[in-house]
Design a protein around this motif. Sequence first.
Motif, PDB file in Angstrom:
ATOM      1  N   UNK A  34       0.839  -1.205   0.000  1.00  0.00           N
ATOM      2  CA  UNK A  34       0.000   0.000   0.000  1.00  0.00           C
ATOM      3  C   UNK A  34       0.872   1.252   0.000  1.00  0.00           C
ATOM      4  N   UNK A  35       2.007   1.192   0.680  1.00  0.00           N
ATOM      5  CA  UNK A  35       2.915   2.344   0.727  1.00  0.00           C
ATOM      6  C   UNK A  35       3.515   2.647  -0.641  1.00  0.00           C
ATOM      7  N   UNK A  36       3.621   1.625  -1.509  1.00  0.00           N
ATOM      8  CA  UNK A  36       4.166   1.841  -2.854  1.00  0.00           C
ATOM      9  C   UNK A  36       3.269   2.750  -3.696  1.00  0.00           C
ATOM     10  N   UNK A  37       2.024   2.929  -3.287  1.00  0.00           N
ATOM     11  CA  UNK A  37       1.066   3.697  -4.086  1.00  0.00           C
ATOM     12  C   UNK A  37       1.154   5.194  -3.833  1.00  0.00           C
ATOM     13  N   UNK A  38       2.149   5.645  -3.055  1.00  0.00           N
ATOM     14  CA  UNK A  38       2.238   7.058  -2.697  1.00  0.00           C
ATOM     15  C   UNK A  38       2.703   7.941  -3.855  1.00  0.00           C
ATOM     16  N   UNK A  39       3.262   7.344  -4.905  1.00  0.00           N
ATOM     17  CA  UNK A  39       3.648   8.124  -6.076  1.00  0.00           C
ATOM     18  C   UNK A  39       4.976   8.849  -5.949  1.00  0.00           C
ATOM     19  N   UNK A  40       5.817   8.471  -5.001  1.00  0.00           N
ATOM     20  CA  UNK A  40       7.127   9.099  -4.831  1.00  0.00           C
ATOM     21  C   UNK A  40       8.152   8.455  -5.772  1.00  0.00           C
ATOM     22  N   UNK A  41       9.307   9.116  -5.990  1.00  0.00           N
ATOM     23  CA  UNK A  41      10.345   8.492  -6.835  1.00  0.00           C
ATOM     24  C   UNK A  41      10.770   7.118  -6.332  1.00  0.00           C
ATOM     25  N   UNK A  42      10.787   6.935  -5.007  1.00  0.00           N
ATOM     26  CA  UNK A  42      11.219   5.641  -4.468  1.00  0.00           C
ATOM     27  C   UNK A  42      10.183   4.548  -4.670  1.00  0.00           C
ATOM     28  N   UNK A  43       8.982   4.917  -5.147  1.00  0.00           N
ATOM     29  CA  UNK A  43       7.921   3.936  -5.341  1.00  0.00           C
ATOM     30  C   UNK A  43       7.895   3.361  -6.756  1.00  0.00           C
ATOM     31  N   UNK A  44       8.839   3.784  -7.601  1.00  0.00           N
ATOM     32  CA  UNK A  44       8.855   3.326  -8.987  1.00  0.00           C
ATOM     33  C   UNK A  44       9.010   1.809  -9.039  1.00  0.00           C
TER      34      UNK A  44
END
Length: 343
Positions: A34-44
């Motif tokens: 769920x944290x991957x969905x934040x849209x930050x560069x580290x979530x690519x």
Amino acid sequence: MQNDFIDQDSARGETNPPVRLQNEIQKHIDNIIADYAAGRPIDKMDALSEPNQEVITGIVEQLMRVVYPGYYKDRFYKFYDIRNSVTVILEDIAYKLNKQIAIALRREWEDNPVSTGPATVEESAGARAECLTLNFLRQIPEVRAYLSTDLDAFYDGDPAAENLDEIILAYPGFYAITVYRLAHVLYRLRVPVIPRIMTEYAHGKTGIDINPGATIGRFFFIDHGTGIVIGETTEIGEHVKIYQGVTLGALSTRGGRKLQNKKRHPTIEDNVTIYSGASILGGNTVIGHDSVIGGNVFITSSVAPGTRVSAESQKLRYDSNTKKMRAVEDSSADEDSSWCYVI
């Protein structure tokens, strides 16, 4: 009780996690996804859109076999004819490097859109990558010419070196310089990311951090080398010798991104020796030719040619009871005396 339960499972030879632990792990997995969905560069999520570090470091090791054909051997290549051997290695390097450059260009152009004319980004990146790859290969003989002078500098400057073979095979400083000189060619060709991956690979192996953007002249000698830092806009002349722990850095990074593409690191002119632990900082700082910079000095302003710079001698006291030597502060000394250097 919980520890006893786990120990009993282990004693019975059970390898699956207990039910409670398994349930808790699933909850944490859900939270992380769920944290991957934040849209930050580290979530690519698309790893294929970025250059591959493992492939690039492999290219570095293959290039070592091209640069020093008599010193580095690949167990996969059994050719005894030098042309056949180099052909196989270089074709493999070219294929891999071309692909990695194309990926890096596409990634950069996605972040900073450029006009590619009628061609797509994919086509333009591929064509540009081919051009850059061939340009890099063309400059390998020039790189080797520089490295030959560095090898001479190492041998002339280090009485501990028994022969040239030892330097090529065993000296971390020479390895770091080799990787830097190859990466610097790609840097000057404006290849994104890849030059930095190459020099950071050498940094990890040797403890020597040379930014690929630094400009370094011929006959460069690093003695020991651990802890050396050479910043991106550093300029180093010819016949320069640097010992371990030297920093050629920026005076301040408080300006952040505003300092990009500006001269932030010092200039070291020809025939300069910099001893261990010295810090020379600032884009306007110039160390004049034929100067000697002593160990542990802190320099933020220019030094005239032919100058010898040294730190103020530390005062020592001998304790007759313990027979141990220890440094003590002189209470009458200026509080900044530890940074003092004599010109």
